[in-house]
Enzyme design. Structure first.
Site, PDB file in Angstrom:
ATOM      1  N   GLN A  80      74.883  -7.342  -2.336  1.00  0.00           N
ATOM      2  CA  GLN A  80      75.114  -7.875  -1.003  1.00  0.00           C
ATOM      3  C   GLN A  80      75.071  -9.407  -0.962  1.00  0.00           C
ATOM      4  OE1 GLN A  80      72.472  -4.889   1.479  1.00  0.00           O
ATOM      5  NE2 GLN A  80      74.072  -5.829   2.731  1.00  0.00           N
ATOM      6  N   HIS A  81      75.615  -9.949   0.114  1.00  0.00           N
ATOM      7  CA  HIS A  81      75.481 -11.364   0.523  1.00  0.00           C
ATOM      8  C   HIS A  81      76.288 -12.371  -0.285  1.00  0.00           C
ATOM      9  CE1 HIS A  81      72.182  -9.541   2.614  1.00  0.00           C
ATOM     10  NE2 HIS A  81      71.350  -9.571   1.600  1.00  0.00           N
ATOM     11  N   ASP A 243      75.419  -2.523  -2.073  1.00  0.00           N
ATOM     12  CA  ASP A 243      74.718  -1.634  -3.003  1.00  0.00           C
ATOM     13  C   ASP A 243      73.574  -0.885  -2.340  1.00  0.00           C
ATOM     14  OD1 ASP A 243      73.210  -3.962  -2.722  1.00  0.00           O
ATOM     15  OD2 ASP A 243      73.026  -4.335  -4.872  1.00  0.00           O
TER      16      ASP A 243
END
Length: 499
Positions: A80-81, A243
């Protein structure tokens, strides 16, 4: 056959799910390299993810001994991110800043203040932006790479980028988008007004990908990619997700009463909610799920990497290191590790450094240090679970996945510390399996068969009962005392922290 891909921090994993046999028949794995420095930079080249995907894919295909043309659909999970920026020609502009990058901590502090602090961020976005979210990466890029910043035509996350490579489509879904810092998790839509907090960022509104529902297909695999992978011309790609969202699916965490704990480079502990709940602690990231629900989650950034560094320092194998830890008493005779080698998200200390406290002639041994490592990296999870319990979430057990889940000693430690049963899924790669299951779910919907995802996971997600451990109340009391010592020392070292 359904393909699940998980692009993590250290590697890309691929699983092949045989839906008729209801089992994973093969998996593959390929590592990534990391661009890092002492200032907190953590970046990767998105092109490396594609190379790793192909390597892991062919490993899995060869192990399964199948014709790739039998694959019907693909689901992608991604860390992520991460900020992936493309220009108008669809080319990567610069390396992707990752979730664990803490170089942007000053930018995040300024953005959070401009949002009105925790309360203002909660009102605008439904969660509190923290260092690691994508928004502060954009502010950092505008400040240090302004010419590249102006070239941004597409804003993507790691799983979005792999979907783009597969299909040519720039799209995303609510789960992964939740961790950007410019997405309202309550109404499941972009909040582009936040870009007004970054200078010269008006063009970013047009760079946002469309958001599709999780049971939808994003598109077909591009002909040139299909040929490269030996796929048929009619292979579809689902929305995929972050994820954490895919690991939730892959561990059956798709209904209330379930929790998933992922033990890897970072640790995440997540629950499932059918509706958004406004009363969660600010440390909890109230993300959307990739199942059209919500996935309240806490994340600690220092986990298996801390174990690995201390293991290497002591020149021990992982078995020796674990045995050393098990030989020392609970609480490590007063030795406490604050394991913040890479800053920390929960508790919120993005620029903190690790500390070893309470050293005496008695406890300054390899065994006590090993025990202090396992305990120190687990206390953040205890704090996070307490935040989730305060919101009324009550897990019957916690399903533990990731590389750290294989450690029997650590699983028992967590069961005793958290006072809840711990069990592992039968399939080791929870996020990749979740991506494959989501692809199967979306394929059913595409064909006009709206199968229930809970029913799918009940069939396809099995627990390995041989891994189940139950908490010991006596050890739980000892851990409670050790945890109180940890909290006292944490407050003393970081008086600005609110626990």
């Amino acid at each position: 056959m359904y393909l699940g891909i998980d692009c993590g921090t250290q590697s890309t994993k691929v699983v092949i799910l045989d839906a008729e046999k209801e089992e994973v028949i093969a998996q593959g794995h390929a590592p990534h390299s990391l661009i890092s420095d002492a200032k907190g930079k953590r970046e990767q080249n998105p092109e490396d993810w594609i190379l790793a995907l192909e390597q892991a894919y062919w490993q899995a295909v060869n192990k399964a001994a199948i014709n790739p043309s039998s694959i019907r659909a693909i689901g992608v999970s991604g860390q992520q991110h991460g900020l992936v920026v493309l220009d108008a020609q669809g080319q990567v502009i610069r390396p992707a800043k990752l979730w664990c990058d803490t170089e942007t901590a000053p930018q995040n502090a300024e953005l959070l203040q401009a949002l009105g602090g925790d309360d203002g961020s909660m009102q605008r976005l439904g969660l509190v932006v923290t260092t690691g979210y994508t928004l502060s990466k954009l502010a950092w890029m505008q400040q240090y790479h302004p010419s590249d910043f102006k070239r941004i035509a597409h804003l993507l996350l790691p799983h979005d980028f792999l979907n783009y490579w597969l299909t040519g489509q720039c799209m995303t879904e609510a789960g992964d988008a939740s961790g950007t810092g410019y997405f309202d998790v309550r109404r499941r839509g972009w909040c582009p007004d936040v870009f007004e907090l970054i200078p010269d960022a008006s063009h970013l509104r047009n760079a946002l990908p469309d958001v599709i529902d999780n049971q939808q297909m994003l598109g077909k695999v591009r002909p040139e990619v299909a040929k490269r992978l030996g796929l048929s011309a009619d292979v579809w790609v689902s929305s995929g997700g972050g994820d954490n969202m895919m690991a939730a699916i892959g561990t059956g965490n798709v209904q209330e009463g379930r929790m998933t704990l992922s033990l890897g480079t970072s640790a995440t502990l997540s629950a499932h909610l059918n509706t958004h709940y406004d009363g969660l602690h600010p440390s909890i990231a109230h993300f959307c799920s990739s199942t059209n629900g919500w996935l309240p989650l806490i994340c600690t950034m220092n986990l298996t990497g801390v174990v690995e560094q201390m293991r290497q320092l002591l020149n021990l194998s992982i078995t020796e290191f674990t045995d050393m830890a098990a030989s020392a008493p609970i609480g490590a005779s007063g030795l406490t590790l604050l394991p913040f080698l890479n800053g920390e998200r929960v508790p919120n200390l993005p620029q903190a450094q690790g500390q070893l406290l309470g050293m005496t002639p008695l406890n300054l041994t390899s065994a006590h240090m090993s025990r202090a490592v396992f305990e120190g990296i687990s206390y953040g999870l205890k704090y996070g679970l307490d935040c989730l319990l305060a919101a009324g979430l009550r897990p019957q057990s916690i399903c533990v996945t990731g590389g750290g889940a294989k450690n029997t000693f650590w699983r028992q430690l967590l069961a005793d510390l958290l006072r809840v049963e711990i069990v592992c899924p039968a399939a080791a790669e929870g996020a990749a399996l979740g991506a494959a299951i989501q692809a199967l779910w979306a394929d059913h919907h595409r064909q006009g068969d709206p199968v229930n995802l809970t029913e799918l996971t009940a069939r396809l997600v099995a627990l390995d009962e041989s891994t189940r451990v139950v908490p010991c109340s006596e050890k739980g009391e000892a851990y409670h005392e050790a945890y109180q010592t940890y909290q006292h020392r944490l407050r003393f070292q970081f008086p600005e922290l609110t626990l």
